[in-house]
Design a protein around this motif. Sequence first.
Motif, short mmCIF file in Angstrom:
data_model
loop_
_atom_site.label_atom_id
_atom_site.label_comp_id
_atom_site.label_asym_id
_atom_site.label_seq_id
_atom_site.Cartn_x
_atom_site.Cartn_y
_atom_site.Cartn_z
N ARG A 74 39.57 144.15 78.77
CA ARG A 74 40.83 143.97 79.49
C ARG A 74 41.71 142.86 78.94
NH1 ARG A 74 45.05 144.11 80.87
NH2 ARG A 74 46.03 144.19 82.93
N PHE A 75 41.13 141.72 78.56
CA PHE A 75 41.94 140.55 78.33
C PHE A 75 42.07 140.08 76.89
CE2 PHE A 75 40.08 140.23 82.61
CZ PHE A 75 41.25 140.28 83.35
N PHE A 76 41.24 140.60 75.97
CA PHE A 76 41.21 139.96 74.67
C PHE A 76 41.71 140.75 73.46
CE2 PHE A 76 38.75 136.90 76.97
CZ PHE A 76 39.15 135.71 76.39
N PRO A 77 41.81 142.07 73.47
CA PRO A 77 42.29 142.74 72.26
C PRO A 77 43.63 142.22 71.75
CG PRO A 77 41.33 144.34 73.74
CD PRO A 77 41.36 143.04 74.49
N ALA A 78 44.61 142.05 72.64
CA ALA A 78 45.93 141.55 72.22
C ALA A 78 45.85 140.10 71.77
CB ALA A 78 46.94 141.70 73.35
N VAL A 79 44.99 139.32 72.41
CA VAL A 79 44.83 137.91 72.05
C VAL A 79 44.24 137.78 70.65
CG1 VAL A 79 43.63 135.76 72.62
CG2 VAL A 79 44.64 137.15 74.44
N ILE A 80 43.19 138.56 70.38
CA ILE A 80 42.57 138.53 69.05
C ILE A 80 43.56 138.97 67.98
CG2 ILE A 80 40.77 139.58 67.61
CD1 ILE A 80 39.01 139.68 70.13
N MET B 42 30.53 147.12 93.15
CA MET B 42 31.56 146.09 93.29
C MET B 42 32.08 145.75 91.92
SD MET B 42 30.10 143.51 96.19
CE MET B 42 29.17 144.16 97.58
N LEU B 43 33.38 145.87 91.76
CA LEU B 43 34.04 145.54 90.50
C LEU B 43 35.27 144.71 90.80
CD1 LEU B 43 33.99 148.91 88.48
CD2 LEU B 43 32.54 146.90 88.12
N PRO B 44 35.71 143.89 89.84
CA PRO B 44 36.94 143.14 90.03
C PRO B 44 38.13 144.07 90.24
CG PRO B 44 35.73 142.32 88.16
CD PRO B 44 35.06 143.59 88.55
N ASP B 45 39.08 143.60 91.02
CA ASP B 45 40.27 144.40 91.31
C ASP B 45 40.96 144.86 90.02
OD1 ASP B 45 42.40 145.35 93.22
OD2 ASP B 45 43.58 143.92 92.06
N THR B 46 41.01 143.97 89.03
CA THR B 46 41.64 144.30 87.75
C THR B 46 41.02 145.53 87.12
OG1 THR B 46 42.09 141.95 87.38
CG2 THR B 46 42.21 143.40 85.47
N MET B 47 39.69 145.63 87.14
CA MET B 47 39.01 146.75 86.51
C MET B 47 39.07 147.99 87.39
SD MET B 47 38.50 144.89 84.02
CE MET B 47 37.95 146.22 82.97
#
Length: 303
Positions: free
Chosen positions: A104-110, A239-244
Amino acid sequence: MDIRHLQCITEIVRRRSFTKAAEALHLTQPSVSKIVKALEEELRVELFVRDGKQVKLTDAGDTIYRHAGPILQLFDGLVTELNELVYLDKGTVRIGMPPMAGARFFPAVIKRFQERYPGIAFRLVEEGAKKIEESLADGSLEAGVVLLPVDAAMFETYPIVDDRMNVLVAPSHPLAGRPAVELAELAGESFILFNDNFALHDRIIGECRNAGFEPRVSYESSQWDFIGELVGAGLGVAMLPDTMCRRLGPDLARAIPLTRPVIPWRLAMAWRKDGYLSMATREWIRFTRELFADGAGSGTANR
């Protein structure tokens, strides 16, 4: 004997002159003579024979000269490689990343990092946050994404995402239409959890026990999307984070806000306070800290 000695001897032989060697080395001629004299005294041998205007090597000098070339080449290669590391022209970032954070959070950052530092390679170690925390503690990883809280005496951190857990149920489940659900209401359900390499595994079980029941765990997995598929097939609740949850879609499974208690899902980049950090990893930490601080990471969720 040191590198400076080898450099002087090599330049004297190449240029057949102490004076020209001094010019090439940006030294004075007396300085070059002093360096050679000091080496001769250290080794207790004569290195050069001065025959008129000619400078000739002795047998000892020839031996040193023949070995000096390869040594100086290795030294130049060492200096070049160190400079590349210091100026971030090369290097490796070895980072631990839980599947949900990586997806979710790292492809664009990398991508942004490698656009700036194309010579730096990545080695991504995909593990649960619990396993990553252990690897940071024993030094096998320099940096990694963990689930807060962690031991503040051991780790430095900066926040990446602040989210909360939802209950995930199949669309046909009796709770599917509810606006919210309390954890105690799930006492009779079959649970689908991350495996015990993940910090969420122990945290969810602990919260269930605090709510007064022992969860019945039917399935465990390391993949959040597979957990969603299992829920959608009616094999249990998760239970999963809302984002996922928002990435799964309501046709597969329904996400319901969990209340009483609210279980936070706060991710952070972490590294050991007393651990070694390569130049590349130091820059990764600095670079990503700035990105996530200004919200330019990859859509961090703030609650």
